[in-house]
Design a protein around this motif. Structure first.
Motif, PDB file in Angstrom:
ATOM      1  N   CYS A  29      19.669  12.956   4.015  1.00 19.62           N
ATOM      2  CA  CYS A  29      20.649  12.382   4.933  1.00 19.62           C
ATOM      3  C   CYS A  29      20.113  11.066   5.472  1.00 19.62           C
ATOM      4  CB  CYS A  29      20.892  13.366   6.075  1.00 19.62           C
ATOM      5  SG  CYS A  29      22.211  12.885   7.180  1.00 19.62           S
ATOM      6  N   ASN A  30      20.841   9.985   5.290  1.00 18.22           N
ATOM      7  CA  ASN A  30      20.290   8.710   5.753  1.00 18.22           C
ATOM      8  C   ASN A  30      20.820   8.245   7.094  1.00 18.22           C
ATOM      9  OD1 ASN A  30      22.625   8.428   4.318  1.00 18.22           O
ATOM     10  ND2 ASN A  30      21.673   7.294   2.653  1.00 18.22           N
ATOM     11  N   VAL A  86      29.747  13.633   3.359  1.00 14.48           N
ATOM     12  CA  VAL A  86      30.647  12.653   3.968  1.00 14.48           C
ATOM     13  C   VAL A  86      29.949  11.915   5.109  1.00 14.48           C
ATOM     14  CG1 VAL A  86      32.738  12.361   5.336  1.00 14.48           C
ATOM     15  CG2 VAL A  86      32.739  13.901   3.359  1.00 14.48           C
ATOM     16  N   PHE A  87      29.284  12.667   5.951  1.00 13.47           N
ATOM     17  CA  PHE A  87      28.665  12.076   7.134  1.00 13.47           C
ATOM     18  C   PHE A  87      27.492  11.187   6.780  1.00 13.47           C
ATOM     19  CE2 PHE A  87      30.165  15.684  10.130  1.00 13.47           C
ATOM     20  CZ  PHE A  87      31.392  15.070  10.236  1.00 13.47           C
ATOM     21  N   LYS A  88      26.692  11.625   5.831  1.00 14.38           N
ATOM     22  CA  LYS A  88      25.485  10.859   5.521  1.00 14.38           C
ATOM     23  C   LYS A  88      25.869   9.493   4.971  1.00 14.38           C
ATOM     24  CE  LYS A  88      24.118  11.741   0.755  1.00 14.38           C
ATOM     25  NZ  LYS A  88      23.394  12.671  -0.111  1.00 14.38           N
ATOM     26  N   PRO A 115      33.775   5.386  -0.476  1.00 22.38           N
ATOM     27  CA  PRO A 115      34.292   4.198   0.205  1.00 22.38           C
ATOM     28  C   PRO A 115      34.063   4.280   1.713  1.00 22.38           C
ATOM     29  CG  PRO A 115      35.951   5.161  -1.243  1.00 22.38           C
ATOM     30  CD  PRO A 115      34.824   6.128  -1.183  1.00 22.38           C
ATOM     31  N   SER A 116      33.844   3.167   2.330  1.00 21.66           N
ATOM     32  CA  SER A 116      33.684   3.120   3.783  1.00 21.66           C
ATOM     33  C   SER A 116      35.021   3.397   4.448  1.00 21.66           C
ATOM     34  CB  SER A 116      33.173   1.742   4.198  1.00 21.66           C
ATOM     35  OG  SER A 116      33.650   1.421   5.486  1.00 21.66           O
ATOM     36  N   SER A 117      35.047   4.477   5.217  1.00 20.49           N
ATOM     37  CA  SER A 117      36.340   4.823   5.809  1.00 20.49           C
ATOM     38  C   SER A 117      36.726   3.859   6.923  1.00 20.49           C
ATOM     39  CB  SER A 117      36.352   6.270   6.291  1.00 20.49           C
ATOM     40  OG  SER A 117      35.271   6.506   7.129  1.00 20.49           O
ATOM     41  N   LEU A 120      34.353  16.639  15.049  1.00 15.29           N
ATOM     42  CA  LEU A 120      34.065  18.058  14.828  1.00 15.29           C
ATOM     43  C   LEU A 120      34.381  18.481  13.404  1.00 15.29           C
ATOM     44  CD1 LEU A 120      33.238  20.664  16.416  1.00 15.29           C
ATOM     45  CD2 LEU A 120      35.686  21.138  16.575  1.00 15.29           C
ATOM     46  N   ALA A 121      33.393  19.062  12.735  1.00 17.06           N
ATOM     47  CA  ALA A 121      33.615  19.599  11.391  1.00 17.06           C
ATOM     48  C   ALA A 121      33.408  21.101  11.435  1.00 17.06           C
ATOM     49  CB  ALA A 121      32.654  18.951  10.398  1.00 17.06           C
TER      50      ALA A 121
END
Lengths: 324, 324
Positions: free
Chosen positions: B135-136, B108-110, A45-47, B92-93
DNA sequence: ATAAAAACTGAAATCGATTTCATAAATTGA
DNA sequence: TCAATTTATGAAATCGATTTCAGTTTTTAT
């Protein structure tokens, strides 16, 4: 991938998919098919959409004066661990020691980009206090004490007092002090007050420095110029102490025999330089973790009661101090 | 405060306020009144709403193996400075060296929570490479080289080669090597290869360690057990070298006379321990800054061409090496 | 003076999720 | 058995911004 596409593929409504995601009423039949579609597509889902709708961003803003510092990076490690466990994200605001940047970020954050703020503070001007008090998301102050706000800080007064007493017990009766500006209540005023409570010294035994190694070096030079009969030296931070020792070594003044040195911080360095530093150990990672836990409590339980947590310390006696 | 309330107060439409904020057509009369209302109210647009509508979050995800490390915190300082200048935020991760967390954050980021990703990598498994390639959002790898992806990394091979040559030039002809796993291409494989190119050594002169001081200490112990006639020691990192020197000191083996030591990193510590370390200085902050600049270029100009930047180094000759 | 271009405006659609609401189906209870 | 709950459902409203669109006003050019 949007929720609408998932709904379409699964032959159900968006609401059903949303309910599936949020544990609402959903029949086993639909649950299964939705699950399958989501697995196949890898839908997440889009956060931002969730944030917009729910008002919860699951992000915590962390304001730091700088990142490339031993103590601060350990605090952040503590914060990040607890946030991670609780599925919160860490939005890092590095102000490079510029107070106006701190105010700017407080302003940005208070306006709802994050669910809460952890502020690692150094100098709190009136403008800062005003900004902190008018912050309408939960906020916790780390490293400084302030009334009417949740704070987690260290026993700077106590640590300075105990370290000074340690010097005195070792027969060091003329002690110099190299500190930082009193505007920094914790590292400046409190430590100096603790020192003074243990040791009644005159003004020319006190020098000011910044937080750098060179600052410690130069302040020591100035101090010894004014005052060449000290046999003990209190430094407000490890880095200052390392600068001080560098100068003392260059002058062939023996540490700890001629001048014993103590400081606060227990940085990695303190155990590696020679002689190893006698310091007060602070619980950086723990205090960061505690701050994160508290802020999450404040968010979840609407538990807005204010805490004031003073962390203790441990005196680490090492070779930079000896009996006279 | 929402844009609708501002519009209401100013007696204009939401569109007008939006145009005011985004330099669209707006008459001087309306511009003035909107400006006044915004100043009075202290209105700041909701960034989540903006993100949802525009698809730009102005956040860069930065994945790090750990934060409480000298080199990494300097890299982050460099990243943060450039992001700050360009009005980007830093999410920051911190993965605490757990590869599965790295994969999780990449996933999550992609999926569009950030505009781009900077990945400070250590060990790149096939799963990592797959995740990176799929990664898009724009991504840049920091600290490791990988084909078909923008990378910024250090000349590990060259630094190891030059340091080893320096030992040889000082008459050190039996050199031990304490390194880290080859799975870490940069700090492991490349440095070892550079070392081997300069010095043809046999397998029992090579020990593996983790990145810790204790690891260096123990590896040195093992190395000297097998091999007690070395006169030079190459350590893959400063921290390892400091552990090594600790052990050597305890054994009353003189550094640099009996065994000269070199390492890579130029950490703050390297200049403060005794003897000061001869190391290769890397440009941590600069490489972070460069990564940030590049990633912003990729976002702005749709400039998706891949760069591969190899940063140089500087050999800092200090007292841990002496002529035989 | 008048046609063409540029400047300006607000209503409505949109981004991608959650939540309310009205309603229907299944289950429970006496 | 039939009313009262409980469970389940989708349409539509909503969060707060930007952008398109259709139209009006002003400026420019000839």
């Amino acid at each position: 991938m949007t929720i609408a596409e998932i709904a379409e593929k699964a032959g159900v409504s968006k609401s059903a998919v949303s309910r599936y995601l949020n544990n609402g009423y959903i029949s086993d039949k639909k649950r299964e098919i939705i699950q399958k579609v989501i697995e196949e597509t890898g839908y997440i889902p889009s956060s931002q959409a969730q944030t917009l709708r729910t008002g919860k961003s699951h992000m915590i803003g962390v304001i730091v004066p700088r990142i490339d510092s031993d103590s601060i990076s350990r605090i952040i490690a503590g914060i990040s661990e607890v946030l991670e466990e609780n599925k919160y994200r860490l939005l890092l605001a590095n102000t490079q020691n510029r107070p106006e940047k701190e105010l700017e970020y407080l302003d940005v954050f208070k306006n709802g980009n994050v669910d809460a703020v952890i502020f690692i503070a150094t100098i709190l001007t009136n403008a800062h206090k005003k900004a902190i008090k008018s912050c309408n998301v939960p906020i916790v102050l780390l490293g400084q004490q302030m009334n009417d706000i949740s704070c987690i800080y260290n026993d700077d007064f106590g640590a300075a007092y105990e370290l000074t007493k340690l010097l005195l017990e070792n027969g060091r009766d003329k002690i110099g002090y190299i500190g930082v500006t009193n505007k920094d209540k914790a590292a400046g005023a409190e430590r100096l007050a603790g020192f003074k409570k243990a040791h009644n010294t005159n003004a020319d035994c006190i020098e000011l420095s910044d937080f750098s190694l060179d600052g410690g070096y130069n302040a020591t030079k100035r101090l010894l110029n004014k005052n060449n009969d000290i046999n003990g030296l209190f430094c407000a931070t490890d880095t200052i102490a390392i600068g001080a020792i560098k100068f003392l070594k260059e002058q062939n003044i023996s540490v700890p025999n001629q001048i014993s040195v103590v400081s606060i911080g227990d940085s990695k360095l303190s155990q590696l330089i020679s002689p190893r530093l006698t310091t007060a150990k602070y619980y950086y990672a723990d205090s960061g973790g505690q701050a994160a836990k508290h802020i999450i409590d404040m968010i979840n339980k609407e538990n807005k009661h204010i805490i004031q947590t003073k962390f203790g310390f441990e005196i680490c006696v090492r070779e930079s101090v000896s009996k006279i």
